[in-house]
Design a protein around this motif. Structure first.
Motif, PDB file in Angstrom:
ATOM      1  N   LYS A 232       0.816  -1.227   0.000  1.00 57.32           N
ATOM      2  CA  LYS A 232       0.000   0.000   0.000  1.00 57.32           C
ATOM      3  C   LYS A 232       0.849   1.276   0.000  1.00 57.32           C
ATOM      4  CE  LYS A 232      -4.225  -1.858   2.053  1.00 57.32           C
ATOM      5  NZ  LYS A 232      -3.946  -3.254   1.681  1.00 57.32           N
ATOM      6  N   ASN A 233       1.872   1.262  -0.852  1.00 59.52           N
ATOM      7  CA  ASN A 233       2.778   2.407  -0.995  1.00 59.52           C
ATOM      8  C   ASN A 233       2.499   3.074  -2.345  1.00 59.52           C
ATOM      9  OD1 ASN A 233       4.954   4.156  -1.489  1.00 59.52           O
ATOM     10  ND2 ASN A 233       6.420   2.846  -0.418  1.00 59.52           N
ATOM     11  N   PHE A 234       1.652   4.114  -2.318  1.00 59.81           N
ATOM     12  CA  PHE A 234       1.240   4.741  -3.578  1.00 59.81           C
ATOM     13  C   PHE A 234       2.388   5.500  -4.244  1.00 59.81           C
ATOM     14  CE2 PHE A 234      -0.630   8.037  -6.259  1.00 59.81           C
ATOM     15  CZ  PHE A 234      -1.470   7.267  -7.053  1.00 59.81           C
ATOM     16  N   ASP A 235       3.245   6.157  -3.463  1.00 54.16           N
ATOM     17  CA  ASP A 235       4.370   6.887  -4.038  1.00 54.16           C
ATOM     18  C   ASP A 235       5.309   5.932  -4.782  1.00 54.16           C
ATOM     19  OD1 ASP A 235       3.454   9.300  -3.115  1.00 54.16           O
ATOM     20  OD2 ASP A 235       4.671   9.262  -1.281  1.00 54.16           O
ATOM     21  N   GLY A 236       5.548   4.771  -4.171  1.00 54.09           N
ATOM     22  CA  GLY A 236       6.385   3.770  -4.827  1.00 54.09           C
ATOM     23  C   GLY A 236       5.743   3.267  -6.113  1.00 54.09           C
ATOM     24  N   MET A 237       4.424   3.045  -6.070  1.00 52.30           N
ATOM     25  CA  MET A 237       3.689   2.623  -7.263  1.00 52.30           C
ATOM     26  C   MET A 237       3.828   3.648  -8.379  1.00 52.30           C
ATOM     27  SD  MET A 237       0.145   1.218  -5.523  1.00 52.30           S
ATOM     28  CE  MET A 237      -0.753   1.242  -7.081  1.00 52.30           C
ATOM     29  N   THR A 238       3.735   4.934  -8.005  1.00 55.36           N
ATOM     30  CA  THR A 238       3.822   6.013  -8.991  1.00 55.36           C
ATOM     31  C   THR A 238       5.180   6.020  -9.680  1.00 55.36           C
ATOM     32  OG1 THR A 238       2.256   7.386  -7.756  1.00 55.36           O
ATOM     33  CG2 THR A 238       3.681   8.505  -9.341  1.00 55.36           C
ATOM     34  N   ARG A 239       6.244   5.864  -8.900  1.00 59.94           N
ATOM     35  CA  ARG A 239       7.594   5.838  -9.479  1.00 59.94           C
ATOM     36  C   ARG A 239       7.729   4.716 -10.502  1.00 59.94           C
ATOM     37  NH1 ARG A 239       9.194   6.820  -4.114  1.00 59.94           N
ATOM     38  NH2 ARG A 239       9.758   4.622  -3.849  1.00 59.94           N
ATOM     39  N   GLU A 240       7.272   3.519 -10.122  1.00 60.42           N
ATOM     40  CA  GLU A 240       7.402   2.370 -11.027  1.00 60.42           C
ATOM     41  C   GLU A 240       6.459   2.491 -12.225  1.00 60.42           C
ATOM     42  OE1 GLU A 240       9.917   0.221 -10.477  1.00 60.42           O
ATOM     43  OE2 GLU A 240      10.274   1.596  -8.804  1.00 60.42           O
TER      44      GLU A 240
END
Length: 241
Positions: A180-188
């Motif tokens: 549930k890490n949205f910032d990490g999802m955005t980067r990838e």
């Protein structure tokens, strides 16, 4: 129910046709660049006494007098060979291994060599080049073809690198989703979008990245909240994310 199945089948057929067109366009663009660069480097080496503008004019003349149109023939040779590979009966490539095999064994080098021979004759007959230049190009054609082959190998390597990069980014995205890490999802997600522009459209890759796109935007439009509706969660489960 029968109508729904018919609509679904029509969509699959349309998607397959579009994917085949996208793959063909990609091959024509990338192969065009490979041949253009190979001829450019080769001509500069075998015509050192000419200024750069003259070399460019000769290269452009060769490209415009048969090579540009002939690239379609070279692409068709890739696709025709691809159809002989196990699993490619529809005319579209599903994974990077099929692309590598087809490019490496689809007769591109021989086809390109023939195209250059014909282009040299055409520009000579039109008076664009004289006998001396014609003979120098014919004599140095092996060098041109060596550059084309080298560029082709580089293109295959770039495709392979992009493919494995996307695989890694997809795995990272899924890990960030599970935590549930949205910032990490955005980067990838951004890395995936950027890398997709470099890679030939592949059915398996597009299937996975479409899932990523849907999942990412569902959460984004939900205010970065991972608590999605029941219908949205059911949809995600059906996608096997």
């Amino acid at each position: 129910m029968e109508l729904e199945n018919e609509i679904e089948n029509d969509k699959k057929i349309e998607n397959n046709v579009n994917l085949e067109k996208e793959q063909k366009n990609f091959f024509e663009t990338s192969l065009g660049k490979v041949i253009d660069t190979g001829i450019d480097i080769g001509l500069k080496a075998i015509l050192p006494d000419l200024i750069e503008d003259q070399v460019i004019n000769i290269k452009d003349a060769l490209i415009d007098n048969g090579i540009k149109e002939g690239i379609k023939t070279a692409v068709n040779s890739i696709i025709d060979f691809g159809k002989s590979i196990k699993g490619i009966f529809t005319g579209k490539f599903e994974n990077i291994e099929q692309v590598e095999t087809a490019i490496g064994n689809g007769g591109i080098i021989d086809t390109t060599s023939d195209l250059i021979d014909k282009a040299i004759d055409k520009v000579y007959q039109k008076g664009i080049i004289g006998t001396q230049i014609k003979n120098l190009i014919i004599k140095g054609k092996d060098l041109i073809m060596s550059n084309v082959a080298s560029n082709l190998k580089d293109e295959i390597n770039l495709q392979e690198k992009s493919f494995y990069n996307i695989e890694k980014y997809i795995s990272n995205f899924n890990n960030f989703y599970n935590s549930k890490n949205f910032d990490g999802m955005t980067r990838e997600y951004n890395k995936i979008e950027k890398e997709l522009k470099k890679l030939i459209p592949l059915e398996n890759v597009l299937r996975e990245t479409n899932k990523i796109n849907i999942l990412y935007n569902l959460i984004k439009n939900n205010g970065h909240n991972f608590n999605l509706s029941e219908s949205e969660m059911d949809f995600i489960k059906k996608m096997n994310i």
